[in-house]
Design a protein around this motif. Structure first.
Motif, PDB file in Angstrom:
ATOM      1  N   PHE A   1     -21.228  28.760 -70.990  1.00 50.12           N
ATOM      2  CA  PHE A   1     -20.696  29.779 -71.891  1.00 50.12           C
ATOM      3  C   PHE A   1     -21.837  30.591 -72.469  1.00 50.12           C
ATOM      4  CE2 PHE A   1     -16.663  27.299 -72.516  1.00 50.12           C
ATOM      5  CZ  PHE A   1     -15.826  28.305 -72.048  1.00 50.12           C
ATOM      6  N   LEU A   2     -21.667  31.901 -72.393  1.00 48.17           N
ATOM      7  CA  LEU A   2     -22.579  32.842 -73.020  1.00 48.17           C
ATOM      8  C   LEU A   2     -21.882  33.363 -74.280  1.00 48.17           C
ATOM      9  CD1 LEU A   2     -24.773  35.423 -71.303  1.00 48.17           C
ATOM     10  CD2 LEU A   2     -23.345  36.160 -73.186  1.00 48.17           C
ATOM     11  N   THR A   3     -22.570  33.302 -75.393  1.00 50.78           N
ATOM     12  CA  THR A   3     -22.087  33.875 -76.646  1.00 50.78           C
ATOM     13  C   THR A   3     -23.165  34.818 -77.171  1.00 50.78           C
ATOM     14  OG1 THR A   3     -23.013  32.134 -78.060  1.00 50.78           O
ATOM     15  CG2 THR A   3     -20.779  31.753 -77.169  1.00 50.78           C
ATOM     16  N   LEU A   4     -22.910  35.423 -78.305  1.00 50.28           N
ATOM     17  CA  LEU A   4     -23.918  36.316 -78.873  1.00 50.28           C
ATOM     18  C   LEU A   4     -25.193  35.568 -79.234  1.00 50.28           C
ATOM     19  CD1 LEU A   4     -21.717  38.602 -81.156  1.00 50.28           C
ATOM     20  CD2 LEU A   4     -22.653  39.115 -78.874  1.00 50.28           C
ATOM     21  N   GLU A   5     -25.060  34.268 -79.533  1.00 51.14           N
ATOM     22  CA  GLU A   5     -26.202  33.491 -80.022  1.00 51.14           C
ATOM     23  C   GLU A   5     -26.923  32.671 -78.970  1.00 51.14           C
ATOM     24  OE1 GLU A   5     -22.818  33.879 -82.840  1.00 51.14           O
ATOM     25  OE2 GLU A   5     -22.974  32.791 -80.962  1.00 51.14           O
ATOM     26  N   ARG A   6     -26.230  32.316 -77.861  1.00 51.85           N
ATOM     27  CA  ARG A   6     -26.810  31.303 -76.959  1.00 51.85           C
ATOM     28  C   ARG A   6     -26.176  31.312 -75.583  1.00 51.85           C
ATOM     29  NH1 ARG A   6     -23.204  29.066 -80.438  1.00 51.85           N
ATOM     30  NH2 ARG A   6     -24.796  28.867 -82.040  1.00 51.85           N
ATOM     31  N   LEU A   7     -26.869  30.614 -74.691  1.00 53.18           N
ATOM     32  CA  LEU A   7     -26.321  30.251 -73.389  1.00 53.18           C
ATOM     33  C   LEU A   7     -26.334  28.730 -73.317  1.00 53.18           C
ATOM     34  CD1 LEU A   7     -25.361  30.797 -70.476  1.00 53.18           C
ATOM     35  CD2 LEU A   7     -27.771  30.740 -69.803  1.00 53.18           C
ATOM     36  N   VAL A   8     -25.156  28.150 -73.086  1.00 53.26           N
ATOM     37  CA  VAL A   8     -25.007  26.712 -72.954  1.00 53.26           C
ATOM     38  C   VAL A   8     -24.436  26.431 -71.575  1.00 53.26           C
ATOM     39  CG1 VAL A   8     -23.798  24.669 -73.806  1.00 53.26           C
ATOM     40  CG2 VAL A   8     -24.649  26.367 -75.421  1.00 53.26           C
ATOM     41  N   LEU A   9     -25.120  25.593 -70.810  1.00 52.32           N
ATOM     42  CA  LEU A   9     -24.648  25.182 -69.498  1.00 52.32           C
ATOM     43  C   LEU A   9     -24.073  23.771 -69.588  1.00 52.32           C
ATOM     44  CD1 LEU A   9     -27.628  26.428 -67.303  1.00 52.32           C
ATOM     45  CD2 LEU A   9     -25.447  27.580 -67.730  1.00 52.32           C
ATOM     46  N   ALA A  10     -23.158  23.470 -68.692  1.00 53.90           N
ATOM     47  CA  ALA A  10     -22.569  22.133 -68.626  1.00 53.90           C
ATOM     48  C   ALA A  10     -23.293  21.320 -67.566  1.00 53.90           C
ATOM     49  CB  ALA A  10     -21.093  22.233 -68.273  1.00 53.90           C
ATOM     50  N   THR A  11     -23.445  20.027 -67.832  1.00 53.52           N
ATOM     51  CA  THR A  11     -24.102  19.145 -66.880  1.00 53.52           C
ATOM     52  C   THR A  11     -23.528  17.740 -66.985  1.00 53.52           C
ATOM     53  OG1 THR A  11     -26.232  18.236 -66.149  1.00 53.52           O
ATOM     54  CG2 THR A  11     -25.989  18.648 -68.508  1.00 53.52           C
ATOM     55  N   GLY A  12     -23.645  17.004 -65.911  1.00 54.09           N
ATOM     56  CA  GLY A  12     -23.254  15.598 -65.910  1.00 54.09           C
ATOM     57  C   GLY A  12     -24.424  14.677 -66.159  1.00 54.09           C
ATOM     58  N   LYS A  13     -25.583  15.261 -66.503  1.00 54.62           N
ATOM     59  CA  LYS A  13     -26.791  14.460 -66.700  1.00 54.62           C
ATOM     60  C   LYS A  13     -27.213  14.474 -68.168  1.00 54.62           C
ATOM     61  CE  LYS A  13     -28.229  15.905 -62.142  1.00 54.62           C
ATOM     62  NZ  LYS A  13     -28.384  17.291 -61.752  1.00 54.62           N
ATOM     63  N   ASN A  14     -27.424  13.293 -68.715  1.00 55.38           N
ATOM     64  CA  ASN A  14     -27.879  13.159 -70.089  1.00 55.38           C
ATOM     65  C   ASN A  14     -29.388  13.452 -70.175  1.00 55.38           C
ATOM     66  OD1 ASN A  14     -28.068  12.504 -72.792  1.00 55.38           O
ATOM     67  ND2 ASN A  14     -27.991  10.304 -72.465  1.00 55.38           N
ATOM     68  N   PHE A  15     -29.801  13.952 -71.311  1.00 55.93           N
ATOM     69  CA  PHE A  15     -31.206  14.129 -71.621  1.00 55.93           C
ATOM     70  C   PHE A  15     -31.328  14.276 -73.125  1.00 55.93           C
ATOM     71  CE2 PHE A  15     -35.461  16.157 -71.201  1.00 55.93           C
ATOM     72  CZ  PHE A  15     -36.041  15.198 -70.394  1.00 55.93           C
ATOM     73  N   SER A  16     -32.520  14.168 -73.651  1.00 53.05           N
ATOM     74  CA  SER A  16     -32.723  14.096 -75.099  1.00 53.05           C
ATOM     75  C   SER A  16     -32.122  15.270 -75.877  1.00 53.05           C
ATOM     76  CB  SER A  16     -34.214  13.990 -75.412  1.00 53.05           C
ATOM     77  OG  SER A  16     -34.905  15.103 -74.876  1.00 53.05           O
ATOM     78  N   HIS A  17     -32.147  16.460 -75.327  1.00 60.16           N
ATOM     79  CA  HIS A  17     -31.685  17.651 -76.052  1.00 60.16           C
ATOM     80  C   HIS A  17     -30.225  17.984 -75.780  1.00 60.16           C
ATOM     81  CE1 HIS A  17     -32.729  19.150 -72.079  1.00 60.16           C
ATOM     82  NE2 HIS A  17     -31.883  20.113 -72.317  1.00 60.16           N
ATOM     83  N   ARG A  18     -29.558  17.226 -74.935  1.00 56.96           N
ATOM     84  CA  ARG A  18     -28.182  17.534 -74.565  1.00 56.96           C
ATOM     85  C   ARG A  18     -27.195  16.817 -75.477  1.00 56.96           C
ATOM     86  NH1 ARG A  18     -29.523  17.228 -68.126  1.00 56.96           N
ATOM     87  NH2 ARG A  18     -30.619  19.222 -68.094  1.00 56.96           N
ATOM     88  N   ILE A  19     -26.082  17.494 -75.736  1.00 62.40           N
ATOM     89  CA  ILE A  19     -25.044  16.971 -76.616  1.00 62.40           C
ATOM     90  C   ILE A  19     -23.860  16.547 -75.760  1.00 62.40           C
ATOM     91  CG2 ILE A  19     -23.505  17.495 -78.552  1.00 62.40           C
ATOM     92  CD1 ILE A  19     -26.564  17.599 -79.216  1.00 62.40           C
ATOM     93  N   TYR A  20     -23.408  15.324 -75.997  1.00 56.05           N
ATOM     94  CA  TYR A  20     -22.282  14.790 -75.232  1.00 56.05           C
ATOM     95  C   TYR A  20     -20.982  15.469 -75.661  1.00 56.05           C
ATOM     96  CZ  TYR A  20     -19.224  11.508 -72.867  1.00 56.05           C
ATOM     97  OH  TYR A  20     -18.281  10.950 -72.049  1.00 56.05           O
ATOM     98  N   LEU A  21     -20.228  15.963 -74.666  1.00 57.10           N
ATOM     99  CA  LEU A  21     -18.956  16.635 -74.927  1.00 57.10           C
ATOM    100  C   LEU A  21     -17.755  15.735 -74.682  1.00 57.10           C
ATOM    101  CD1 LEU A  21     -19.668  20.074 -73.203  1.00 57.10           C
ATOM    102  CD2 LEU A  21     -19.834  19.506 -75.638  1.00 57.10           C
ATOM    103  N   GLY A  22     -17.950  14.706 -73.860  1.00 56.51           N
ATOM    104  CA  GLY A  22     -16.838  13.841 -73.464  1.00 56.51           C
ATOM    105  C   GLY A  22     -16.645  13.893 -71.968  1.00 56.51           C
ATOM    106  N   GLN A  23     -15.946  12.904 -71.435  1.00 54.30           N
ATOM    107  CA  GLN A  23     -15.593  12.835 -70.021  1.00 54.30           C
ATOM    108  C   GLN A  23     -16.815  12.859 -69.095  1.00 54.30           C
ATOM    109  OE1 GLN A  23     -11.774  15.046 -69.084  1.00 54.30           O
ATOM    110  NE2 GLN A  23     -12.465  16.165 -70.915  1.00 54.30           N
ATOM    111  N   GLY A  24     -17.962  12.378 -69.588  1.00 51.52           N
ATOM    112  CA  GLY A  24     -19.164  12.335 -68.774  1.00 51.52           C
ATOM    113  C   GLY A  24     -19.923  13.642 -68.678  1.00 51.52           C
TER     114      GLY A  24
END
Length: 175
Positions: free
Chosen positions: A106-129
């Protein structure tokens, strides 16, 4: 105390990587549009050569298209969208090898957030893996990256493309 507020919807974008464009396109575009609605922006094919990460699985040379879909969507759909794109990849895979890689975000006025199935220190868990990867932020009239931003997204060519999509998004918000 903060008061919860639903944010404006985001612009669904998708990076599509493949070395088999003649086989998968435009059928793949049709499938994506059936699932996510009309694509208001489909970039020309451009090289994906900042890393060899996908070479073994996808083959070479890998090209990329960047899509943006017409309908703005609620931001909390990101995990489901990633699961949908994973299912599309799997349906077209040749054994364990994908024919293409789909990276929604998702691109918004403030940011670009990509979805991933891989965890990492800066990533936030959304659910469903699925995790949300804060890839870029918009500040002082330009995209700023992070130490973890993928090299292809940190480059000036991609940032220029995303700036145009941000303007498209801004126009959609104001109409």
């Amino acid at each position: 105390m903060s008061t919860p507020k639903i944010p404006p919807p985001g612009l669904l974008i998708m990076s599509v990587l493949s070395a088999r464009w003649n086989e998968v396109w435009p059928g793949l575009l049709g499938e994506l549009e059936t699932r996510f609605g009309p694509a208001g922006h489909v970039s020309e094919l451009f090289p994906f050569d900042q890393t060899g990460y996908y070479d073994e699985e996808l083959g070479t040379p890998i090209g990329r298209r960047l899509l943006a879909f017409d309908a703005l969507r609620p931001l909390d759909e990101l995990a489901r969208i990633k699961l949908d794109t994973n299912a599309i990849e799997a349906a077209h895979a040749a054994g364990t090898r994908r024919c293409f890689n789909l990276d929604p975000g998702f691109l918004t006025l403030e940011r670009l957030v990509l979805a991933t199935g891989k965890n990492f220190s800066h990533r936030i868990y959304l659910g469903q893996g699925i995790w949300a990867d804060l890839t870029l932020i918009w500040q002082r009239g330009r995209w700023s990256d992070f130490p973890w931003t993928f090299p292809d997204y940190a480059g000036p060519e991609m940032k220029s493309r995303l700036t145009k999509l941000r303007q498209l998004y801004k126009t959609k918000l104001n109409t």
